[in-house]
Design a protein around this motif. Sequence first.
Motif, PDB file in Angstrom:
ATOM      1  N   LEU A 162      79.500  66.691  21.002  1.00 51.89           N
ATOM      2  CA  LEU A 162      80.633  65.835  20.673  1.00 51.89           C
ATOM      3  C   LEU A 162      81.188  65.159  21.918  1.00 51.89           C
ATOM      4  O   LEU A 162      81.553  63.982  21.895  1.00 51.89           O
ATOM      5  N   LYS A 163      81.258  65.897  23.036  1.00 56.31           N
ATOM      6  CA  LYS A 163      81.747  65.312  24.278  1.00 56.31           C
ATOM      7  C   LYS A 163      80.822  64.200  24.757  1.00 56.31           C
ATOM      8  O   LYS A 163      81.280  63.170  25.248  1.00 56.31           O
ATOM      9  N   ARG A 164      79.518  64.408  24.611  1.00 52.33           N
ATOM     10  CA  ARG A 164      78.568  63.378  25.033  1.00 52.33           C
ATOM     11  C   ARG A 164      78.675  62.123  24.177  1.00 52.33           C
ATOM     12  O   ARG A 164      78.350  61.021  24.605  1.00 52.33           O
ATOM     13  N   ASN A 165      79.141  62.305  22.927  1.00 54.14           N
ATOM     14  CA  ASN A 165      79.206  61.181  22.010  1.00 54.14           C
ATOM     15  C   ASN A 165      80.542  60.454  22.028  1.00 54.14           C
ATOM     16  O   ASN A 165      80.743  59.509  21.278  1.00 54.14           O
ATOM     17  N   THR A 166      81.474  60.906  22.885  1.00 54.59           N
ATOM     18  CA  THR A 166      82.797  60.276  22.872  1.00 54.59           C
ATOM     19  C   THR A 166      82.777  58.849  23.388  1.00 54.59           C
ATOM     20  O   THR A 166      83.680  58.075  23.102  1.00 54.59           O
ATOM     21  N   SER A 167      81.758  58.475  24.158  1.00 51.00           N
ATOM     22  CA  SER A 167      81.705  57.116  24.684  1.00 51.00           C
ATOM     23  C   SER A 167      81.000  56.151  23.737  1.00 51.00           C
ATOM     24  O   SER A 167      80.914  54.968  24.010  1.00 51.00           O
ATOM     25  N   LYS A 168      80.493  56.644  22.625  1.00 52.60           N
ATOM     26  CA  LYS A 168      79.770  55.792  21.696  1.00 52.60           C
ATOM     27  C   LYS A 168      80.722  54.934  20.873  1.00 52.60           C
ATOM     28  O   LYS A 168      81.886  55.255  20.693  1.00 52.60           O
ATOM     29  N   ALA A 169      80.196  53.840  20.360  1.00 47.26           N
ATOM     30  CA  ALA A 169      80.979  52.957  19.497  1.00 47.26           C
ATOM     31  C   ALA A 169      81.101  53.585  18.114  1.00 47.26           C
ATOM     32  O   ALA A 169      80.377  54.524  17.775  1.00 47.26           O
ATOM     33  N   PRO A 170      82.030  53.080  17.291  1.00 43.81           N
ATOM     34  CA  PRO A 170      82.150  53.583  15.922  1.00 43.81           C
ATOM     35  C   PRO A 170      80.825  53.438  15.175  1.00 43.81           C
ATOM     36  O   PRO A 170      79.988  52.594  15.529  1.00 43.81           O
ATOM     37  N   PRO A 171      80.607  54.244  14.145  1.00 46.24           N
ATOM     38  CA  PRO A 171      79.342  54.172  13.409  1.00 46.24           C
ATOM     39  C   PRO A 171      79.149  52.820  12.740  1.00 46.24           C
ATOM     40  O   PRO A 171      80.116  52.153  12.343  1.00 46.24           O
ATOM     41  N   GLU A 172      77.911  52.405  12.633  1.00 51.29           N
ATOM     42  CA  GLU A 172      77.591  51.125  12.003  1.00 51.29           C
ATOM     43  C   GLU A 172      77.789  51.216  10.500  1.00 51.29           C
ATOM     44  O   GLU A 172      77.428  52.217   9.859  1.00 51.29           O
ATOM     45  N   LEU A 173      78.374  50.192   9.909  1.00 54.58           N
ATOM     46  CA  LEU A 173      78.611  50.145   8.474  1.00 54.58           C
ATOM     47  C   LEU A 173      77.852  48.970   7.871  1.00 54.58           C
ATOM     48  O   LEU A 173      77.563  47.983   8.555  1.00 54.58           O
ATOM     49  N   ASP A 174      77.543  49.062   6.568  1.00 57.42           N
ATOM     50  CA  ASP A 174      76.942  47.902   5.923  1.00 57.42           C
ATOM     51  C   ASP A 174      78.022  46.842   5.712  1.00 57.42           C
ATOM     52  O   ASP A 174      79.207  47.058   5.964  1.00 57.42           O
ATOM     53  N   THR A 175      77.608  45.687   5.261  1.00 55.65           N
ATOM     54  CA  THR A 175      78.524  44.541   5.200  1.00 55.65           C
ATOM     55  C   THR A 175      79.732  44.808   4.314  1.00 55.65           C
ATOM     56  O   THR A 175      80.877  44.497   4.681  1.00 55.65           O
ATOM     57  N   SER A 176      79.520  45.393   3.153  1.00 65.03           N
ATOM     58  CA  SER A 176      80.623  45.618   2.216  1.00 65.03           C
ATOM     59  C   SER A 176      81.611  46.648   2.753  1.00 65.03           C
ATOM     60  O   SER A 176      82.827  46.479   2.628  1.00 65.03           O
ATOM     61  N   ALA A 177      81.108  47.729   3.369  1.00 61.67           N
ATOM     62  CA  ALA A 177      81.990  48.756   3.928  1.00 61.67           C
ATOM     63  C   ALA A 177      82.773  48.213   5.115  1.00 61.67           C
ATOM     64  O   ALA A 177      83.967  48.503   5.274  1.00 61.67           O
ATOM     65  N   ALA A 178      82.105  47.421   5.961  1.00 68.43           N
ATOM     66  CA  ALA A 178      82.786  46.828   7.116  1.00 68.43           C
ATOM     67  C   ALA A 178      83.888  45.877   6.657  1.00 68.43           C
ATOM     68  O   ALA A 178      84.980  45.839   7.233  1.00 68.43           O
ATOM     69  N   ALA A 179      83.603  45.118   5.603  1.00 70.47           N
ATOM     70  CA  ALA A 179      84.618  44.216   5.063  1.00 70.47           C
ATOM     71  C   ALA A 179      85.797  45.001   4.497  1.00 70.47           C
ATOM     72  O   ALA A 179      86.961  44.593   4.640  1.00 70.47           O
ATOM     73  N   ALA A 180      85.509  46.153   3.879  1.00 71.72           N
ATOM     74  CA  ALA A 180      86.579  46.987   3.330  1.00 71.72           C
ATOM     75  C   ALA A 180      87.485  47.519   4.437  1.00 71.72           C
ATOM     76  O   ALA A 180      88.706  47.545   4.295  1.00 71.72           O
ATOM     77  N   VAL A 181      86.885  47.941   5.571  1.00 77.98           N
ATOM     78  CA  VAL A 181      87.678  48.434   6.699  1.00 77.98           C
ATOM     79  C   VAL A 181      88.600  47.326   7.209  1.00 77.98           C
ATOM     80  O   VAL A 181      89.788  47.560   7.470  1.00 77.98           O
TER      81      VAL A 181
END
Length: 387
Positions: A162-181
């Motif tokens: 988890l510590k190694r992953n703290t610098s990563k970007a948010p998870p990728e979403l498909d188009t509809s989910a990204a639009a919902a966010v």
Amino acid sequence: ITPLPNGISFRDLFAPDVQLTGFDGSILVEGSGRVSDLYRTTASLRERGGSSESDDAWRVTDITANWKDRTVQVRWLSNIQVKVEGTDVFHLNNEGGIQLIEQKELVVGSSKIIDASWQRAIVSAVESSRGGAGGEILGDLLKRISRGRAGTRPNNIVEDALKRNTSKAPPELDTSAAAAVYNIIRTLHAELPSIVDARPGSPLPTPAKIFLSKDIELRGMLDETLARGIAAYSQALSASIGSLRAAIRSGSVKTMKDIVPIIEVTQLGTIQVSLEINLRIEPPALPKLPVRSKTSNDKEKMGRRQASLLDIGIPLDLLLISEYVVDRSGRVIEHRICQNKINGQKSPADLVSNWIKEETRENDSSSESTIQAFIDAVKWASSISAN
């Protein structure tokens, strides 16, 4: 997870104090909220890793029921990232709810897990995946076990990952989910400022209601469940917002600035909302400040301070930080309170939780007791001011 009939939520299958235990009898997860979340997240990870309609993705290989003992033994097989075979025994209570789940066997690849600490590591990896992040951590953990590491101890493998992953970007979403966010963020910006709209007849909002899952949970800073289901969630928020509005309408509290929420997407993919509410408690509603010093000089100073406060009121600056957890379909499945500050000081973890619970029980946002409940909830601020 297949939808249940007659409005039954998945969590309703479990007893409130259900336990999931490991090989050694130790408790891995406790409580219907966490257990149901664990299964929902696991199902979500399976869907991300492979087709949920594939017979090879996940299947039950055997079911044995003992109605005399009220137990159901389930053998299952998963083939998403690594082949995993497991045997779980479900114990039912007298009402038919699941009271206890025993993990009897777990084989990853060709490695049979014998140390319960690996079970705890797997649970931790799954729980870190809630809301869309951390699936890679679970995959790496299962691959490590399949390579013959099950005989060792996992130590801090999940925490380190988890510590190694703290610098990563948010998870990728498909188009509809990204639009919902995006639309959830836009709606929160539009609706949150209205919580201090005390004009008569102004409707009580449930911010971003059209994006809420029917099984949404409101959770406090102690991870306790304050409300479950969209009806209970809406009632809890409406009662709390109504309490604030009633206090403003009565003249007990005055708003000093317009609300401008700060909203951002975190590295884990959740939507974090920082809401600053600048208020002033008017003199008639002021709780009496405690006089802690016994010297006459200090008492005189405190008396002068009390008189000054009666003239100008007490500033009450509330900072409320919470997070919305959005699933892969773009629905808000959890709203959790992360932090609260009153006049710059962190409030006790149970302060707002108790206020929400009390307001929900009162269920009367226009009564005098509701106004007093809001004043009581911030008395802690005056004790801080007296230090």
